[in-house]
Design a protein around this motif. Structure first.
Motif, PDB file in Angstrom:
ATOM      1  N   VAL A 154     -15.516 -77.978  55.382  1.00 50.65           N
ATOM      2  CA  VAL A 154     -16.183 -77.833  54.093  1.00 50.65           C
ATOM      3  C   VAL A 154     -17.579 -78.435  54.185  1.00 50.65           C
ATOM      4  CG1 VAL A 154     -16.120 -78.452  51.642  1.00 50.65           C
ATOM      5  CG2 VAL A 154     -13.994 -77.902  52.854  1.00 50.65           C
ATOM      6  N   MET A 155     -18.565 -77.688  53.716  1.00 49.73           N
ATOM      7  CA  MET A 155     -19.936 -78.188  53.716  1.00 49.73           C
ATOM      8  C   MET A 155     -20.265 -78.821  52.382  1.00 49.73           C
ATOM      9  SD  MET A 155     -21.929 -75.070  55.642  1.00 49.73           S
ATOM     10  CE  MET A 155     -21.157 -74.254  57.058  1.00 49.73           C
ATOM     11  N   PHE A 193     -14.828 -71.652  57.620  1.00 45.75           N
ATOM     12  CA  PHE A 193     -15.590 -72.424  56.633  1.00 45.75           C
ATOM     13  C   PHE A 193     -15.313 -71.983  55.204  1.00 45.75           C
ATOM     14  CE2 PHE A 193     -17.939 -73.141  60.575  1.00 45.75           C
ATOM     15  CZ  PHE A 193     -18.083 -74.516  60.531  1.00 45.75           C
ATOM     16  N   PHE A 194     -14.863 -70.760  55.027  1.00 45.46           N
ATOM     17  CA  PHE A 194     -14.357 -70.304  53.733  1.00 45.46           C
ATOM     18  C   PHE A 194     -12.896 -69.946  53.951  1.00 45.46           C
ATOM     19  CE2 PHE A 194     -18.886 -69.664  53.018  1.00 45.46           C
ATOM     20  CZ  PHE A 194     -19.033 -70.119  51.711  1.00 45.46           C
ATOM     21  N   ASN A 195     -12.018 -70.825  53.505  1.00 36.45           N
ATOM     22  CA  ASN A 195     -10.608 -70.682  53.840  1.00 36.45           C
ATOM     23  C   ASN A 195      -9.749 -71.025  52.626  1.00 36.45           C
ATOM     24  OD1 ASN A 195      -7.882 -71.763  55.115  1.00 36.45           O
ATOM     25  ND2 ASN A 195      -8.884 -70.538  56.709  1.00 36.45           N
ATOM     26  N   TRP A 196      -8.650 -70.287  52.451  1.00 37.07           N
ATOM     27  CA  TRP A 196      -7.783 -70.502  51.289  1.00 37.07           C
ATOM     28  C   TRP A 196      -7.219 -71.913  51.229  1.00 37.07           C
ATOM     29  CZ3 TRP A 196      -2.775 -71.997  52.102  1.00 37.07           C
ATOM     30  CH2 TRP A 196      -2.233 -71.773  53.373  1.00 37.07           C
ATOM     31  N   TYR A 198      -8.716 -74.615  51.508  1.00 32.13           N
ATOM     32  CA  TYR A 198      -9.640 -75.556  50.879  1.00 32.13           C
ATOM     33  C   TYR A 198      -9.636 -75.454  49.356  1.00 32.13           C
ATOM     34  CZ  TYR A 198     -11.529 -75.252  55.669  1.00 32.13           C
ATOM     35  OH  TYR A 198     -11.685 -75.226  57.037  1.00 32.13           O
ATOM     36  N   GLY A 199      -9.035 -74.397  48.829  1.00 31.53           N
ATOM     37  CA  GLY A 199      -8.982 -74.249  47.376  1.00 31.53           C
ATOM     38  C   GLY A 199     -10.350 -74.320  46.734  1.00 31.53           C
ATOM     39  N   LYS A 200     -10.460 -75.104  45.670  1.00 32.18           N
ATOM     40  CA  LYS A 200     -11.720 -75.230  44.939  1.00 32.18           C
ATOM     41  C   LYS A 200     -12.842 -75.823  45.777  1.00 32.18           C
ATOM     42  CE  LYS A 200      -9.585 -75.668  40.360  1.00 32.18           C
ATOM     43  NZ  LYS A 200      -9.424 -76.543  39.160  1.00 32.18           N
ATOM     44  N   ASP A 201     -12.479 -76.491  46.873  1.00 32.67           N
ATOM     45  CA  ASP A 201     -13.523 -77.094  47.705  1.00 32.67           C
ATOM     46  C   ASP A 201     -14.372 -76.045  48.418  1.00 32.67           C
ATOM     47  OD1 ASP A 201     -13.261 -79.919  47.304  1.00 32.67           O
ATOM     48  OD2 ASP A 201     -11.348 -79.827  48.354  1.00 32.67           O
ATOM     49  N   ASN A 202     -13.952 -74.783  48.394  1.00 25.20           N
ATOM     50  CA  ASN A 202     -14.816 -73.715  48.917  1.00 25.20           C
ATOM     51  C   ASN A 202     -16.116 -73.633  48.131  1.00 25.20           C
ATOM     52  OD1 ASN A 202     -13.426 -72.256  51.167  1.00 25.20           O
ATOM     53  ND2 ASN A 202     -11.821 -72.003  49.624  1.00 25.20           N
ATOM     54  N   ILE A 203     -16.073 -74.084  46.886  1.00 22.93           N
ATOM     55  CA  ILE A 203     -17.291 -74.077  46.061  1.00 22.93           C
ATOM     56  C   ILE A 203     -18.347 -74.983  46.671  1.00 22.93           C
ATOM     57  CG2 ILE A 203     -18.220 -74.649  43.774  1.00 22.93           C
ATOM     58  CD1 ILE A 203     -15.479 -73.948  42.605  1.00 22.93           C
ATOM     59  N   ARG A 204     -17.905 -76.086  47.286  1.00 24.80           N
ATOM     60  CA  ARG A 204     -18.863 -76.999  47.926  1.00 24.80           C
ATOM     61  C   ARG A 204     -19.669 -76.252  48.995  1.00 24.80           C
ATOM     62  NH1 ARG A 204     -17.466 -82.603  47.260  1.00 24.80           N
ATOM     63  NH2 ARG A 204     -15.440 -82.916  46.279  1.00 24.80           N
ATOM     64  N   PHE A 272      -9.050 -76.034  63.606  1.00 23.48           N
ATOM     65  CA  PHE A 272      -8.154 -75.146  62.851  1.00 23.48           C
ATOM     66  C   PHE A 272      -8.149 -75.634  61.407  1.00 23.48           C
ATOM     67  CE2 PHE A 272      -4.343 -73.339  61.142  1.00 23.48           C
ATOM     68  CZ  PHE A 272      -4.171 -72.136  61.812  1.00 23.48           C
ATOM     69  N   PRO A 273      -8.412 -74.753  60.434  1.00 19.34           N
ATOM     70  CA  PRO A 273      -8.520 -75.190  59.027  1.00 19.34           C
ATOM     71  C   PRO A 273      -7.265 -75.889  58.521  1.00 19.34           C
ATOM     72  CG  PRO A 273      -9.402 -72.977  59.289  1.00 19.34           C
ATOM     73  CD  PRO A 273      -8.728 -73.322  60.590  1.00 19.34           C
ATOM     74  N   ARG A 274      -7.480 -76.994  57.802  1.00 20.68           N
ATOM     75  CA  ARG A 274      -6.399 -77.783  57.216  1.00 20.68           C
ATOM     76  C   ARG A 274      -6.710 -78.036  55.747  1.00 20.68           C
ATOM     77  NH1 ARG A 274      -5.279 -83.497  59.919  1.00 20.68           N
ATOM     78  NH2 ARG A 274      -7.246 -83.965  58.882  1.00 20.68           N
ATOM     79  N   ARG A 275      -5.690 -78.145  54.946  1.00 22.62           N
ATOM     80  CA  ARG A 275      -5.867 -78.388  53.515  1.00 22.62           C
ATOM     81  C   ARG A 275      -6.707 -79.634  53.252  1.00 22.62           C
ATOM     82  NH1 ARG A 275      -1.823 -80.183  51.140  1.00 22.62           N
ATOM     83  NH2 ARG A 275      -0.592 -80.665  52.982  1.00 22.62           N
ATOM     84  N   THR A 276      -7.624 -79.538  52.320  1.00 24.81           N
ATOM     85  CA  THR A 276      -8.441 -80.704  51.978  1.00 24.81           C
ATOM     86  C   THR A 276      -7.630 -81.758  51.241  1.00 24.81           C
ATOM     87  OG1 THR A 276      -9.165 -79.500  49.998  1.00 24.81           O
ATOM     88  CG2 THR A 276     -10.638 -79.481  51.899  1.00 24.81           C
TER      89      THR A 276
END
Length: 337
Positions: A154-155, A193-196, A198-204, A272-276
């Motif tokens: 997440v950026m 970098f845009f991954n499910w 991350y949920g709402k953190d994709n907005i970041r 590998f993407p992991r939940r925030t």
């Protein structure tokens, strides 16, 4: 085969620790404190002992019994409660991996930036500070997937606020922008970098898109999954800059931090993407009630209990945190005497 049951390479844990009550250590530190200037971070909260380190080991035994080795970085300080003969415990003194001419050091950035040089450390390891706890049962796949580090790509911007390390993370980002073009990274690893997860953190990350360069990564300040080879690669590229950390016996605004290694892994797409929501960062004093509830319920797999200079009643807060840890982890671990 179930992904959680995969055969994994050894995964080590690395944790740094200091006994701030140790008279010898205090005397040694005082010899160099006279030269501390305002640009250096030498606050009491960097060293204060909350008496909860034994629960770190009890939590590891209960929640991550699969760990290969636990490397404890100290300055010749062995926690009295620990069994020195445990087959999983490895004590690491600063001179074991830091050049002698830069010792003693009280700068965590200098200590952490070269941990790949710890003798015997596995290629795959998870790096902890002593205020980072495993809060419920975890598996190797929670940290590595197919031997690729798990993380949240997440950026987000770096916030210039007091009691932060923004000046150091900005130093890190300057290096990242020298070696990586944001446009190319996003094109190649868009769904990392845009991954499910991350949920709402994709907005970041979305809010960071207008800038052509990386303006920062979202630092959740939880234990980091690392490849030792990442450290070797980064040192081969910018070792002349990283070695400047060793010139600062205390934290300095000119430092680079171990987070740089994380940023390299992210920008390289080597994760590998992991939940925030896998971990949670708390400030002691300000969020004590939430901390107690999380320890009781195991809401988050990883929790960080960050000390604060602004805590008004340190003995009382310390008592509350110790009591809830004792209720959750009352049984001595195999690592204790």
């Amino acid at each position: 085969m179930n992904r959680s049951m995969k055969q994994y390479d050894p995964i080590d844990f690395v944790v740094d620790w200091v006994d701030s009550n140790d008279i010898s250590w205090k005397k040694k530190k005082s010899l160099y404190e006279e030269n501390v200037i305002s640009s250096v971070d030498d606050s009491q909260a960097r060293y204060r002992d909350w008496g909860i380190f034994k629960y770190w080991f009890r939590a590891v035994e209960k929640n991550a019994p699969w760990v290969h080795k636990i490397f404890i970085i100290t300055d010749h300080q062995n926690p009295k409660f620990l069994n020195k003969h445990s087959s999983k415990i490895v004590f690491v003194n600063h001179e074991d991996f830091i050049p002698n001419e830069y010792l003693p050091t009280f700068n965590s950035d200098a200590i952490e930036i070269g941990i790949q040089n710890i003798p015997g450390l596995s290629e795959h390891f998870v790096f902890f500070n002593d205020d980072m706890f495993i809060n419920k049962p975890v598996k190797p796949i929670d940290f590595f997937d197919g031997n690729i580090p798990k993380d949240s790509g997440v950026m987000g911007p770096q916030f210039p606020i007091s009691n932060s390390i923004t000046h150091i993370t900005v130093n890190n980002m300057e290096i990242i922008n020298k070696y990586f073009l944001k446009k190319k990274v996003l094109r190649k690893y868009f769904f990392k970098f845009f991954n499910w997860r991350y949920g709402k953190d994709n907005i970041r990350t979305a809010t960071a898109l207008p800038w052509q360069v990386f303006i920062g990564f979202y630092d959740m300040h939880i234990p980091i999954s690392f490849l030792k080879s990442t450290f070797d690669n980064v040192w081969s590229e910018v070792g002349n800059l990283l070695s400047q950390n060793y010139q600062h016996r205390f934290r300095s605004q000119l430092d680079y931090s171990v987070w740089l290694m994380r940023y390299f892994q992210l920008a390289s797409g080597n994760f590998f993407p992991r939940r925030t929501r896998f971990g949670k960062y708390y400030n002691l004093g300000e969020q004590t009630e939430e901390i107690i509830n999380d320890i009781k319920t195991g809401k988050h797999a990883l929790i960080v209990l960050n000390d604060q200079e602004s805590i008004n009643d340190y003995p009382y807060e310390k008592k509350l945190v110790n009591e809830v840890f004792e209720r959750r982890y009352s049984r001595k671990s195999e690592f204790e005497n």
